[in-house]
Design a protein around this motif. Sequence first.
Motif, PDB file in Angstrom:
ATOM      1  N   THR A  19       0.849  -1.185   0.000  1.00 35.05           N
ATOM      2  CA  THR A  19       0.000   0.000   0.000  1.00 35.05           C
ATOM      3  C   THR A  19       0.889   1.240   0.000  1.00 35.05           C
ATOM      4  OG1 THR A  19      -1.636  -1.229   1.274  1.00 35.05           O
ATOM      5  CG2 THR A  19      -1.832   1.178   1.291  1.00 35.05           C
ATOM      6  N   PRO A  20       0.556   2.244  -0.788  1.00 33.86           N
ATOM      7  CA  PRO A  20       1.362   3.477  -0.782  1.00 33.86           C
ATOM      8  C   PRO A  20       1.453   4.075   0.620  1.00 33.86           C
ATOM      9  CG  PRO A  20      -0.166   3.484  -2.635  1.00 33.86           C
ATOM     10  CD  PRO A  20      -0.530   2.304  -1.770  1.00 33.86           C
ATOM     11  N   VAL A  21       2.616   4.593   0.958  1.00 29.98           N
ATOM     12  CA  VAL A  21       2.863   5.107   2.310  1.00 29.98           C
ATOM     13  C   VAL A  21       1.896   6.232   2.668  1.00 29.98           C
ATOM     14  CG1 VAL A  21       4.662   6.785   1.705  1.00 29.98           C
ATOM     15  CG2 VAL A  21       4.681   5.706   3.953  1.00 29.98           C
ATOM     16  N   THR A  22       1.484   7.030   1.699  1.00 28.06           N
ATOM     17  CA  THR A  22       0.533   8.100   2.010  1.00 28.06           C
ATOM     18  C   THR A  22      -0.782   7.522   2.517  1.00 28.06           C
ATOM     19  OG1 THR A  22      -0.112   8.163  -0.320  1.00 28.06           O
ATOM     20  CG2 THR A  22       1.524   9.781   0.408  1.00 28.06           C
ATOM     21  N   GLU A  23      -1.236   6.417   1.943  1.00 24.59           N
ATOM     22  CA  GLU A  23      -2.470   5.785   2.404  1.00 24.59           C
ATOM     23  C   GLU A  23      -2.307   5.193   3.799  1.00 24.59           C
ATOM     24  OE1 GLU A  23      -4.370   3.082  -0.336  1.00 24.59           O
ATOM     25  OE2 GLU A  23      -3.696   4.290  -2.055  1.00 24.59           O
ATOM     26  N   ASP A  26      -2.228   8.047   6.315  1.00 22.99           N
ATOM     27  CA  ASP A  26      -3.590   8.550   6.536  1.00 22.99           C
ATOM     28  C   ASP A  26      -4.387   7.604   7.428  1.00 22.99           C
ATOM     29  OD1 ASP A  26      -3.113  10.805   5.018  1.00 22.99           O
ATOM     30  OD2 ASP A  26      -4.136  10.047   3.224  1.00 22.99           O
ATOM     31  N   ALA A  27      -4.306   6.312   7.154  1.00 21.79           N
ATOM     32  CA  ALA A  27      -5.063   5.330   7.932  1.00 21.79           C
ATOM     33  C   ALA A  27      -4.631   5.310   9.398  1.00 21.79           C
ATOM     34  CB  ALA A  27      -4.909   3.941   7.315  1.00 21.79           C
ATOM     35  N   LEU A  28      -3.347   5.543   9.645  1.00 18.72           N
ATOM     36  CA  LEU A  28      -2.824   5.551  11.017  1.00 18.72           C
ATOM     37  C   LEU A  28      -2.891   6.929  11.670  1.00 18.72           C
ATOM     38  CD1 LEU A  28       0.367   3.342  10.521  1.00 18.72           C
ATOM     39  CD2 LEU A  28      -1.817   2.662  11.556  1.00 18.72           C
ATOM     40  N   ASP A  29      -3.314   7.902  10.894  1.00 21.45           N
ATOM     41  CA  ASP A  29      -3.308   9.294  11.349  1.00 21.45           C
ATOM     42  C   ASP A  29      -1.900   9.682  11.830  1.00 21.45           C
ATOM     43  OD1 ASP A  29      -4.453  11.788  11.702  1.00 21.45           O
ATOM     44  OD2 ASP A  29      -5.069  11.364  13.778  1.00 21.45           O
ATOM     45  N   ALA A  30      -0.909   9.272  11.041  1.00 22.35           N
ATOM     46  CA  ALA A  30       0.491   9.550  11.386  1.00 22.35           C
ATOM     47  C   ALA A  30       0.776  11.042  11.244  1.00 22.35           C
ATOM     48  CB  ALA A  30       1.419   8.751  10.484  1.00 22.35           C
ATOM     49  N   HIS A  31       1.448  11.586  12.236  1.00 16.59           N
ATOM     50  CA  HIS A  31       1.807  12.996  12.186  1.00 16.59           C
ATOM     51  C   HIS A  31       3.225  13.224  11.669  1.00 16.59           C
ATOM     52  CE1 HIS A  31       4.140  12.507  15.900  1.00 16.59           C
ATOM     53  NE2 HIS A  31       3.100  11.854  16.389  1.00 16.59           N
ATOM     54  N   GLY A 109      13.054   3.965  -0.071  1.00 16.93           N
ATOM     55  CA  GLY A 109      11.646   4.304   0.096  1.00 16.93           C
ATOM     56  C   GLY A 109      11.000   3.791   1.363  1.00 16.93           C
ATOM     57  N   TYR A 110      11.753   3.126   2.206  1.00 14.95           N
ATOM     58  CA  TYR A 110      11.189   2.671   3.488  1.00 14.95           C
ATOM     59  C   TYR A 110      10.966   3.900   4.357  1.00 14.95           C
ATOM     60  CZ  TYR A 110      12.386  -2.001   2.025  1.00 14.95           C
ATOM     61  OH  TYR A 110      12.463  -3.170   1.318  1.00 14.95           O
ATOM     62  N   ARG A 111       9.868   3.878   5.111  1.00 14.86           N
ATOM     63  CA  ARG A 111       9.521   5.019   5.944  1.00 14.86           C
ATOM     64  C   ARG A 111       9.093   4.554   7.325  1.00 14.86           C
ATOM     65  NH1 ARG A 111      12.162   6.829   2.647  1.00 14.86           N
ATOM     66  NH2 ARG A 111      11.674   8.427   1.114  1.00 14.86           N
ATOM     67  N   LEU A 112       9.428   5.375   8.324  1.00 17.17           N
ATOM     68  CA  LEU A 112       9.004   5.169   9.709  1.00 17.17           C
ATOM     69  C   LEU A 112       7.854   6.148   9.931  1.00 17.17           C
ATOM     70  CD1 LEU A 112       9.444   3.985  12.527  1.00 17.17           C
ATOM     71  CD2 LEU A 112      11.055   5.847  12.937  1.00 17.17           C
ATOM     72  N   LEU A 113       6.705   5.614  10.318  1.00 15.59           N
ATOM     73  CA  LEU A 113       5.529   6.452  10.556  1.00 15.59           C
ATOM     74  C   LEU A 113       5.311   6.563  12.047  1.00 15.59           C
ATOM     75  CD1 LEU A 113       5.203   5.273   7.626  1.00 15.59           C
ATOM     76  CD2 LEU A 113       2.773   5.666   7.934  1.00 15.59           C
ATOM     77  N   ILE A 114       5.072   7.781  12.511  1.00 20.08           N
ATOM     78  CA  ILE A 114       4.820   8.038  13.923  1.00 20.08           C
ATOM     79  C   ILE A 114       3.407   8.591  14.048  1.00 20.08           C
ATOM     80  CG2 ILE A 114       5.578   9.269  15.984  1.00 20.08           C
ATOM     81  CD1 ILE A 114       8.381   9.420  14.619  1.00 20.08           C
TER      82      ILE A 114
END
Length: 117
Positions: A19-23, A26-31, A109-114
């Motif tokens: 799944t694209p990281v933007t989606e 958004d789903a996790l409400d990552a800030h 392209g790996y990302r850490l979402l907080i």
Amino acid sequence: MPCPHARPEIRELDHARFTPVTEVADALDAHTVLPFSIPHDFTDGFQCAYWRRPECYLDPAIRQASSTFAQLPPSVVEPAIARLRADLESGTWHRRHADLLAQQTMDYGYRLLIAGG
């Protein structure tokens, strides 16, 4: 995100299953979304971990531990591994990817979402 140096079959498979990281953000409400660069000597064995150590892909145990390789048919993997082996033995891989050998980390392209407070 697939490694840009990956075979087209791997890129296609990874694009279809991730799944694209933007989606996800958004789903996790990552800030916060932070890049996660991969060091050349990263010890986790996921697909892009061996970006500067392609000889690792010659090891069947490493390929068996990779979800990407596990989902590709032998008709794709075996010829690709044979080409990689030949390119490593002839020095072609190192000439073709000399720019990688000077890098300490790569952003694949790996990302850490907080998320959360």
